[in-house]
Write a protein that holds these residues in place. Structure first.
Motif, PDB file in Angstrom:
ATOM      1  N   PHE A 123     -10.337   4.574  -5.612  1.00 56.35           N
ATOM      2  CA  PHE A 123      -9.693   3.411  -6.218  1.00 56.35           C
ATOM      3  C   PHE A 123      -8.187   3.611  -6.176  1.00 56.35           C
ATOM      4  O   PHE A 123      -7.692   4.714  -5.956  1.00 56.35           O
ATOM      5  CB  PHE A 123     -10.127   3.242  -7.681  1.00 56.35           C
ATOM      6  CG  PHE A 123     -11.592   2.963  -7.840  1.00 56.35           C
ATOM      7  CD1 PHE A 123     -12.089   1.683  -7.714  1.00 56.35           C
ATOM      8  CD2 PHE A 123     -12.474   3.997  -8.103  1.00 56.35           C
ATOM      9  CE1 PHE A 123     -13.434   1.423  -7.856  1.00 56.35           C
ATOM     10  CE2 PHE A 123     -13.829   3.751  -8.254  1.00 56.35           C
ATOM     11  CZ  PHE A 123     -14.311   2.461  -8.125  1.00 56.35           C
ATOM     12  N   ILE A 124      -7.466   2.528  -6.417  1.00 53.62           N
ATOM     13  CA  ILE A 124      -6.010   2.564  -6.460  1.00 53.62           C
ATOM     14  C   ILE A 124      -5.555   2.094  -7.827  1.00 53.62           C
ATOM     15  O   ILE A 124      -6.077   1.108  -8.360  1.00 53.62           O
ATOM     16  CB  ILE A 124      -5.418   1.661  -5.357  1.00 53.62           C
ATOM     17  CG1 ILE A 124      -5.862   2.189  -3.999  1.00 53.62           C
ATOM     18  CG2 ILE A 124      -3.908   1.596  -5.455  1.00 53.62           C
ATOM     19  CD1 ILE A 124      -5.558   1.260  -2.866  1.00 53.62           C
ATOM     20  N   LEU A 125      -4.597   2.793  -8.406  1.00 54.22           N
ATOM     21  CA  LEU A 125      -4.007   2.415  -9.689  1.00 54.22           C
ATOM     22  C   LEU A 125      -2.695   1.678  -9.422  1.00 54.22           C
ATOM     23  O   LEU A 125      -1.865   2.149  -8.654  1.00 54.22           O
ATOM     24  CB  LEU A 125      -3.706   3.653 -10.529  1.00 54.22           C
ATOM     25  CG  LEU A 125      -4.913   4.430 -11.016  1.00 54.22           C
ATOM     26  CD1 LEU A 125      -4.474   5.751 -11.603  1.00 54.22           C
ATOM     27  CD2 LEU A 125      -5.671   3.627 -12.042  1.00 54.22           C
ATOM     28  N   LEU A 126      -2.531   0.516 -10.049  1.00 57.25           N
ATOM     29  CA  LEU A 126      -1.323  -0.288  -9.900  1.00 57.25           C
ATOM     30  C   LEU A 126      -0.859  -0.775 -11.258  1.00 57.25           C
ATOM     31  O   LEU A 126      -1.636  -0.803 -12.212  1.00 57.25           O
ATOM     32  CB  LEU A 126      -1.604  -1.515  -9.026  1.00 57.25           C
ATOM     33  CG  LEU A 126      -2.069  -1.301  -7.603  1.00 57.25           C
ATOM     34  CD1 LEU A 126      -2.524  -2.621  -7.001  1.00 57.25           C
ATOM     35  CD2 LEU A 126      -0.956  -0.703  -6.769  1.00 57.25           C
ATOM     36  N   ARG A 127       0.381  -1.201 -11.336  1.00 57.99           N
ATOM     37  CA  ARG A 127       0.881  -1.921 -12.499  1.00 57.99           C
ATOM     38  C   ARG A 127       0.878  -3.398 -12.141  1.00 57.99           C
ATOM     39  O   ARG A 127       1.059  -3.763 -10.982  1.00 57.99           O
ATOM     40  CB  ARG A 127       2.292  -1.480 -12.836  1.00 57.99           C
ATOM     41  CG  ARG A 127       2.374  -0.013 -13.233  1.00 57.99           C
ATOM     42  CD  ARG A 127       3.761   0.302 -13.619  1.00 57.99           C
ATOM     43  NE  ARG A 127       3.861  -0.009 -15.031  1.00 57.99           N
ATOM     44  CZ  ARG A 127       4.548   0.719 -15.893  1.00 57.99           C
ATOM     45  NH1 ARG A 127       5.210   1.752 -15.492  1.00 57.99           N
ATOM     46  NH2 ARG A 127       4.584   0.381 -17.152  1.00 57.99           N
ATOM     47  N   GLU A 128       0.682  -4.246 -13.131  1.00 52.75           N
ATOM     48  CA  GLU A 128       0.637  -5.684 -12.863  1.00 52.75           C
ATOM     49  C   GLU A 128       1.925  -6.163 -12.201  1.00 52.75           C
ATOM     50  O   GLU A 128       1.894  -7.003 -11.307  1.00 52.75           O
ATOM     51  CB  GLU A 128       0.382  -6.455 -14.156  1.00 52.75           C
ATOM     52  CG  GLU A 128       0.195  -7.930 -13.922  1.00 52.75           C
ATOM     53  CD  GLU A 128      -0.130  -8.702 -15.181  1.00 52.75           C
ATOM     54  OE1 GLU A 128      -0.725  -9.778 -15.073  1.00 52.75           O
ATOM     55  OE2 GLU A 128       0.212  -8.232 -16.296  1.00 52.75           O
ATOM     56  N   ARG A 129       3.052  -5.615 -12.577  1.00 46.47           N
ATOM     57  CA  ARG A 129       4.337  -6.054 -12.018  1.00 46.47           C
ATOM     58  C   ARG A 129       4.507  -5.675 -10.541  1.00 46.47           C
ATOM     59  O   ARG A 129       5.384  -6.182  -9.864  1.00 46.47           O
ATOM     60  CB  ARG A 129       5.493  -5.505 -12.836  1.00 46.47           C
ATOM     61  CG  ARG A 129       5.655  -4.009 -12.718  1.00 46.47           C
ATOM     62  CD  ARG A 129       6.810  -3.535 -13.544  1.00 46.47           C
ATOM     63  NE  ARG A 129       6.938  -2.085 -13.440  1.00 46.47           N
ATOM     64  CZ  ARG A 129       7.569  -1.363 -14.300  1.00 46.47           C
ATOM     65  NH1 ARG A 129       8.147  -1.928 -15.343  1.00 46.47           N
ATOM     66  NH2 ARG A 129       7.652  -0.066 -14.142  1.00 46.47           N
ATOM     67  N   PRO A 137       0.793  -1.224   0.000  1.00 44.43           N
ATOM     68  CA  PRO A 137       0.000   0.000   0.000  1.00 44.43           C
ATOM     69  C   PRO A 137       0.830   1.281   0.000  1.00 44.43           C
ATOM     70  O   PRO A 137       0.307   2.358  -0.265  1.00 44.43           O
ATOM     71  CB  PRO A 137      -0.846  -0.111   1.273  1.00 44.43           C
ATOM     72  CG  PRO A 137      -0.174  -1.108   2.117  1.00 44.43           C
ATOM     73  CD  PRO A 137       0.600  -2.018   1.204  1.00 44.43           C
ATOM     74  N   GLU A 138       2.131   1.177   0.274  1.00 40.80           N
ATOM     75  CA  GLU A 138       2.975   2.376   0.221  1.00 40.80           C
ATOM     76  C   GLU A 138       3.296   2.775  -1.217  1.00 40.80           C
ATOM     77  O   GLU A 138       3.619   3.921  -1.481  1.00 40.80           O
ATOM     78  CB  GLU A 138       4.250   2.138   1.019  1.00 40.80           C
ATOM     79  CG  GLU A 138       3.986   2.017   2.509  1.00 40.80           C
ATOM     80  CD  GLU A 138       5.257   1.801   3.296  1.00 40.80           C
ATOM     81  OE1 GLU A 138       6.360   1.997   2.742  1.00 40.80           O
ATOM     82  OE2 GLU A 138       5.161   1.427   4.469  1.00 40.80           O
ATOM     83  N   ASP A 139       3.236   1.830  -2.150  1.00 36.94           N
ATOM     84  CA  ASP A 139       3.530   2.095  -3.564  1.00 36.94           C
ATOM     85  C   ASP A 139       2.235   2.161  -4.355  1.00 36.94           C
ATOM     86  O   ASP A 139       1.927   1.270  -5.139  1.00 36.94           O
ATOM     87  CB  ASP A 139       4.408   0.975  -4.151  1.00 36.94           C
ATOM     88  CG  ASP A 139       5.748   0.878  -3.456  1.00 36.94           C
ATOM     89  OD1 ASP A 139       6.218   1.901  -2.949  1.00 36.94           O
ATOM     90  OD2 ASP A 139       6.306  -0.223  -3.423  1.00 36.94           O
ATOM     91  N   ARG A 140       1.459   3.203  -4.157  1.00 37.33           N
ATOM     92  CA  ARG A 140       0.171   3.268  -4.836  1.00 37.33           C
ATOM     93  C   ARG A 140      -0.172   4.691  -5.239  1.00 37.33           C
ATOM     94  O   ARG A 140       0.319   5.649  -4.665  1.00 37.33           O
ATOM     95  CB  ARG A 140      -0.923   2.706  -3.954  1.00 37.33           C
ATOM     96  CG  ARG A 140      -1.209   3.559  -2.728  1.00 37.33           C
ATOM     97  CD  ARG A 140      -2.296   2.948  -1.900  1.00 37.33           C
ATOM     98  NE  ARG A 140      -2.701   3.826  -0.811  1.00 37.33           N
ATOM     99  CZ  ARG A 140      -3.531   3.479   0.125  1.00 37.33           C
ATOM    100  NH1 ARG A 140      -4.056   2.275   0.121  1.00 37.33           N
ATOM    101  NH2 ARG A 140      -3.860   4.317   1.070  1.00 37.33           N
ATOM    102  N   ALA A 141      -1.023   4.776  -6.237  1.00 35.21           N
ATOM    103  CA  ALA A 141      -1.583   6.059  -6.670  1.00 35.21           C
ATOM    104  C   ALA A 141      -3.094   5.948  -6.511  1.00 35.21           C
ATOM    105  O   ALA A 141      -3.704   4.998  -6.998  1.00 35.21           O
ATOM    106  CB  ALA A 141      -1.224   6.320  -8.123  1.00 35.21           C
ATOM    107  N   GLU A 142      -3.690   6.895  -5.806  1.00 39.28           N
ATOM    108  CA  GLU A 142      -5.131   6.858  -5.567  1.00 39.28           C
ATOM    109  C   GLU A 142      -5.848   7.787  -6.527  1.00 39.28           C
ATOM    110  O   GLU A 142      -5.324   8.815  -6.927  1.00 39.28           O
ATOM    111  CB  GLU A 142      -5.441   7.263  -4.124  1.00 39.28           C
ATOM    112  CG  GLU A 142      -4.918   6.281  -3.111  1.00 39.28           C
ATOM    113  CD  GLU A 142      -5.324   6.637  -1.699  1.00 39.28           C
ATOM    114  OE1 GLU A 142      -6.413   7.202  -1.511  1.00 39.28           O
ATOM    115  OE2 GLU A 142      -4.530   6.355  -0.791  1.00 39.28           O
TER     116      GLU A 142
END
Length: 106
Positions: free
Chosen positions: A81-87, A68-73
């Motif tokens: 919502f949170i945006l993530l990359r699959e990797r 959760p520290e590496d996220r963009a809301e």
């Protein structure tokens, strides 16, 4: 969700919502651990709401484990919502498992 959210994710991006189970937890001995308790680096579970065209191992509805520290809301129509990359995912928990598999991919 699809009727409310006309968004198409690009490339290897995921749109996820945090699981509601992220509140208080119980230890194996039955002690309640409040959500505000300071712990070491703890990963979080989220439910996938949308996936980009280049996402290979995740589908809408899967639960994913991420930092959760590496996220963009982002907020869309009043929902967060949170945006993530699959990797950036650590694991996927899925209902669609084959015989002999655990359904948890690390």
């Amino acid at each position: 969700m699809d009727a409310k959210l006309p968004i198409r994710m690009l490339h290897d991006r995921l749109l996820v919502s945090l699981d509601t189970e992220a509140g208080d937890r119980r230890s194996s001995g039955g002690i309640v651990i409040p959500a505000t308790a300071a712990l070491g680096r703890r990963l979080a579970w989220a439910r996938v709401q949308a996936v980009g065209s280049q996402v290979r191992a995740v589908e809408v509805g899967d639960r994913v484990l991420f930092d959760p520290e590496d996220r963009a809301e982002v907020e869309v129509r009043g929902e967060s919502f949170i945006l993530l990359r699959e990797r950036d995912l650590h694991a996927v928990a899925s209902e669609r498992i084959d015989e002999g598999q655990t359904g948890l991919y690390l």
